[in-house]
Scaffold this active site. Structure first.
Site, PDB file in Angstrom:
ATOM      1  N   ARG A  42     -48.358  -5.579 125.066  1.00  0.00           N
ATOM      2  CA  ARG A  42     -48.073  -4.292 125.713  1.00  0.00           C
ATOM      3  C   ARG A  42     -46.595  -3.954 125.599  1.00  0.00           C
ATOM      4  NH1 ARG A  42     -45.123  -6.094 129.743  1.00  0.00           N
ATOM      5  NH2 ARG A  42     -45.805  -7.751 131.171  1.00  0.00           N
ATOM      6  N   ARG A 106     -54.043  -0.981 130.615  1.00  0.00           N
ATOM      7  CA  ARG A 106     -53.961  -1.979 129.542  1.00  0.00           C
ATOM      8  C   ARG A 106     -55.114  -2.982 129.614  1.00  0.00           C
ATOM      9  NH1 ARG A 106     -49.468  -2.670 132.760  1.00  0.00           N
ATOM     10  NH2 ARG A 106     -49.336  -4.574 134.040  1.00  0.00           N
TER      11      ARG A 106
END
Length: 425
Positions: A42, A106
């Site tokens: 991420r 995410r």
């Protein structure tokens, strides 16, 4: 020389056998698998004030799954397909798998990417010839309600214990030893005051920038970066260290997995795979509750696998940890709980994990304003009520006596008046 060659060949054979043992699974005895993984790569959650890489450096903003992370999760899904092919149908069947995710983008995106690798649509499942993907449901609940995966549900007792650990002699000693380094990082990063509690944010930002080939701030070098990462790991361990802390944070997900196992054995669960998409904190919390945490913060897509096998009418638990390292590996390791073998009888597994699973999580998370737990508070409350009850009784008796005396005084007064010739009109 020959003995040396034979010894080397024997060691190589042992390694191969270990890899095969860790990497393969007996589908004939497998009844249920629980998998918990961390999301993929991420962007940083936040950046420090002097960071040359601003918000515009990250196309989707902060904390979002990157394309690298999507590929990582897709490959993890393919790994699950290879490992469980024949146990899980190649085509998606809703009654075989249940997916639960942290309600963070995410993690949700990781679950969808993973499922794309696990279930490649066949011709019957194609709904658009331009997209080799099919929608599969992923379940979630709001973070403030979630004590299972996102771990964001309020737990005052945990907060109290965590802040107590930050004041411990060990932490105080660490802060003194690294005082100069914290001051240096605070000054260079533009942050107010870095501590073991906050240093992870700078370390994590630099990690993300390194993974995405972005230039570090001029004051950062490999020595400083490695020091930050070491402190990050140490601070991460403070989040879940201790029996009560691991019980409050990792206990709920461990309890859910144990419940899945018990329901499967009882014939009350149809699913073959229970999948959980979470965070590094979720994985670490579960490993801590299982008492197998190795003090390393779980990397992207790190996965805990807990399988239920039936062998000769007896049930056993096999636990694994797939600790992926950058950029990607397929390594998987056996996990052995204290007090049990790797091939752990289910009753023994449940007995070992019992004291790490809360019976009443909300009650065990509760404290009053003085920091007492409910049992201690109830004892104090009973004592206080007893004292108050005694005081009320005493006050009642005093009032009664006063009223009696006042009545006697009044009677005597009227008797004297009558004796002196005065009458009521």
């Amino acid at each position: 020389m020959e003995k040396l060659i034979i010894t080397k060949l024997f060691c190589i054979l042992l390694v191969i056998l270990c890899i095969q043992d860790c990497g393969t699974v007996n589908l004939n005895t497998l009844r249920l698998t629980n998998v918990l993984y961390r999301h993929g790569d991420r962007s940083p959650v936040k950046i420090f004030k002097t960071d040359p890489n601003t918000l515009s450096s990250w196309p989707q903003g902060f904390g979002y799954l990157s394309k690298i992370g999507m590929r990582q999760q897709y490959n993890l899904g393919k790994y699950f397909r290879e490992r469980y092919n024949g146990f899980l149908n190649e085509s998606y069947i809703f009654s075989e798998i249940y997916i639960n995710s942290s309600n963070v983008d995410r993690c949700l995106m990781s679950a969808y990417s993973n499922l794309a690798g696990l279930y490649y649509p066949n011709s019957d499942e194609e709904w658009n010839t331009n997209i080799t993907w099919q929608p599969i449901p992923v379940h979630t609940i709001p973070e403030p309600l979630d004590n299972l995966i996102s771990l964001q549900r309020a737990c005052p007792k945990y907060d109290q214990l965590y802040h107590q650990s930050l004041k411990s002699p060990v932490v105080k000693k660490e802060e003194i030893e690294n005082k100069g380094f914290y001051e240096f990082v605070s000054q260079k990063s533009g942050q107010s005051k870095e501590t073991i509690e906050t240093i992870w944010q700078v370390a994590d930002t630099l990690l993300c920038e390194q993974r995405h080939n972005k230039t570090w701030a001029p004051w950062v070098n490999n020595t400083i970066y490695n020091k930050l990462r070491d402190l990050e790991k140490w601070g991460f361990d403070l989040l879940f260290g201790g029996r009560t802390v691991s019980k409050l944070k990792g206990g709920p997900i461990l309890g859910q997995i144990v419940n899945n196992i018990q329901m499967k054995i009882a014939g009350q669960l149809d699913y073959k795979m229970m999948m959980y998409s979470g965070h590094d904190t979720t994985v670490a919390a579960l490993l801590n509750a299982m008492q197998v945490y190795n003090l390393e913060s779980p990397p992207y897509t790190a996965t805990v696998i807990i399988e239920l096998h039936e062998e000769n009418n007896q049930y056993f638990i096999y636990s694994y940890y797939k600790n992926n390292t950058w950029p990607n590996t397929t390594s998987i390791h056996n996990l052995t709980l204290p007090g049990c073998d790797f091939r752990c009888p289910v009753d023994q597994f449940i007995a070992i994990t019992k004291d790490r699973i809360p019976v009443d999580w909300e009650k065990e998370c509760s404290i009053n304003q003085h920091g007492q737990n409910p049992v201690e508070f109830s004892k104090v409350a009973v004592t206080i009520m007893s004292i108050l009850g005694g005081m009320v009784l005493l006050l009642t008796m005093i009032i009664f006596i006063c009223q009696c005396r006042q009545k006697n005084t009044k009677t005597t007064k009227y008797s004297l008046l009558e004796e002196n010739g005065y009458q009521d009109s």
